[in-house]
Every structure is written in structure tokens, then in C-alpha cells.
Design an enzyme around this catalytic site. Structure first.
Site, PDB file in Angstrom:
ATOM      1  N   SER A  21       0.848  -1.195   0.000  1.00  0.00           N
ATOM      2  CA  SER A  21       0.000   0.000   0.000  1.00  0.00           C
ATOM      3  C   SER A  21       0.878   1.238   0.000  1.00  0.00           C
ATOM      4  O   SER A  21       1.980   1.237   0.577  1.00  0.00           O
ATOM      5  CB  SER A  21      -0.896   0.005   1.244  1.00  0.00           C
ATOM      6  OG  SER A  21      -1.593   1.234   1.352  1.00  0.00           O
TER       7      SER A  21
ATOM      8  N   TYR B 135      -2.066  -0.354  10.240  1.00  0.00           N
ATOM      9  CA  TYR B 135      -2.149  -0.943   8.901  1.00  0.00           C
ATOM     10  C   TYR B 135      -0.938  -0.518   8.071  1.00  0.00           C
ATOM     11  O   TYR B 135      -0.301  -1.344   7.399  1.00  0.00           O
ATOM     12  CB  TYR B 135      -3.445  -0.486   8.237  1.00  0.00           C
ATOM     13  CG  TYR B 135      -3.590  -0.828   6.776  1.00  0.00           C
ATOM     14  CD1 TYR B 135      -4.111  -2.056   6.382  1.00  0.00           C
ATOM     15  CD2 TYR B 135      -3.228   0.083   5.775  1.00  0.00           C
ATOM     16  CE1 TYR B 135      -4.263  -2.373   5.036  1.00  0.00           C
ATOM     17  CE2 TYR B 135      -3.374  -0.227   4.438  1.00  0.00           C
ATOM     18  CZ  TYR B 135      -3.891  -1.448   4.068  1.00  0.00           C
ATOM     19  OH  TYR B 135      -4.036  -1.759   2.736  1.00  0.00           O
TER      20      TYR B 135
END
Length: 241
Positions: A136, A150
Site C-alpha cells: 500500500s 495498517y
């Protein structure tokens, strides 16, 4: 036929990758956590595109279940690829307010799950094989006020990609990652803010959120033998973020 394992294949980027990877000489083993109907629908789409597909339910945070997934892959043919994609987040918010159970679960799925899957794939892949980890843009942006935990797991994904690429290079196995930015998938709704992609659109240089299909194109490129000299790369698919 050769086998590619795709985790988190029932929705979002995993489902788009499965559809994109459909090919007559390849069987896709589509791993999912809960939604058997969604995974079956993706498998049907793969078959409609001329490919072969099977589904397998598991929790990637459990190493025994991951071993079972790859044992199932062994029964389908030689493994040539892994799309390491299954991931979660938790309700958006400051790290100081995040439930420790959520912290643990995100690390177990997003980091340990990736390690377990990569470990099993590394035991099987031969020359020409490839792993694509789905990271990501949060790995470098940090996601302050939303998903710091995250983002931390995705930073670890990038490190895993570089280290394992170097470890397996001598065997002719490539390891790369894609790093999506803000993509229209249901992960935003699952974290409590379905409108997040539109809220953030103004911050994205290209002026819009991305689509799962656009990330799938990058995954397919990195899995393809035409990318034979690309390993240890983290390809950003983030609209300029």
C-alpha cells in the site's frame, strides 16, 4: 496446468486480479476468508474467460490453514505464482484509541499471513516463478489519524518483498510488490467510512480514486515472464500519491 494462488480473492483487488489472470493454461486457486458465494462468482468469471479455477476457504493468520491451501495447490499442478493479497484493517482512528485486539488481528493477517504464504510458496516455486505482494502507499504515507497500524504492516510488506527477492533470486524466482493508493473497494466500508475514496479524491494528483482493475494490471505485469528482470520492486499504483 500451472497454478497461481490468489489470496483474498473474493473481493476487491484480489477478485480483479483473478479475473485479469484468467488463461487457458493456468488454474487459479482462489483463497477467501468467509464469503463462499463471492469467491464462487469470481471463479465463474475466470471460467467464462477461458481459465480454470478452484476456491479454498481459510484464515491466512493460521499457518496450518495456509499449509492446507498450498497442499490443495499441489493437487492442481505445479505452482508458478502467488498473489499475496489477503489483508484487513480496522475502524479508522488514532493509534492511541485503537483496540489492542484490532492491532493484533491486523498484524496477524497483514504481516504473519503474508509471511506464511510466502514461506509456502518459496518452498515450491522454481525458476520462472513469481510472487506479487500487495502492499500500500500507506507504507510510506503512514496513514496518520486513520490506520497507522495498517501502514506499519505494509511497510513490513515492502521489506519482505526486497529481502525475499534477494533470497530467491539465485533460484530464478522473482518477488515484487504493488503499492495501491486510494482504490474503490469495500475495505473503506468495512473500516467504517464507505465515502473515503471520494473524500480523498482532491488530494490525489490524478484527481480521482483508482480502480481494482488498474491494480490488477500491475499485478499481472509483475507475474508475467516478460518481467523477467524485475525483482525486489515496489510498484506504486496510487495516482501520484
Amino acid at each position: 496446468m500451472s497454478v497461481v494462488v490468489v489470496t483474498g480473492a473474493g473481493r476487491g483487488i484480489g477478485a480483479a486480479a483473478a479475473r485479469r489472470l484468467a488463461a487457458p493454461d493456468r488454474v487459479l486457486l482462489l483463497a477467501y476468508r468467509r464469503d463462499a458465494a463471492a469467491a464462487a462468482a469470481v471463479a465463474a468469471d475466470v471460467r467464462a474467460r477461458g481459465g480454470a479455477a478452484a476456491t479454498h476457504a481459510l484464515d491466512t493468520a493460521d499457518p496450518a490453514q495456509v499449509a492446507g491451501l498450498f497442499a490443495a495447490a499441489d493437487g492442481l499442478g505445479p505452482l508458478v505464482g502467488l498473489v499475496n493479497n489477503a489483508g484487513i484493517t480496522s475502524p479508522a482512528g488514532r493509534l492511541a484509541d485503537t483496540d489492542p485486539a484490532d492491532l493484533r488481528r491486523v498484524v496477524e493477517v497483514n504481516l504473519l499471513g503474508y509471511l506464511y504464504c510466502a514461506r509456502e510458496a518459496a518452498r515450491r516455486l522454481g525458476a520462472g516463478g513469481a510472487i506479487v505482494n500487495v502492499s500500500s502507499a500507506a507504507a510510506t504515507l503512514g496513514s496518520p489519524g486513520e490506520y497507522v497500524h495498517y501502514a506499519a504492516t505494509k511497510g513490513a510488506t515492502d521489506t519482505l518483498t526486497v529481502g525475499l527477492a534477494r533470497e530467491l533470486a539465485g533460484a530464478g524466482v522473482r518477488v515484487n510488490a504493488v503499492a495501491p493508493g486510494v482504490i474503490r473497494t469495500d475495505i473503506h466500508a468495512l473500516s467504517g467510512e464507505p465515502g473515503r475514496p471520494d473524500r480523498l479524491a482532491g488530494r490525489i494528483p490524478l484527481g480521482r480514486p483508482g480502480l481494482a482493475e488498474e491494480v490488477a494490471e500491475a499485478i499481472a505485469h509483475l507475474l508475467d515472464p516478460a518481467s523477467s528482470y524485475t525483482t525486489g520492486a515496489v510498484v506504486r499504483v496510487a495516482g501520484g500519491l
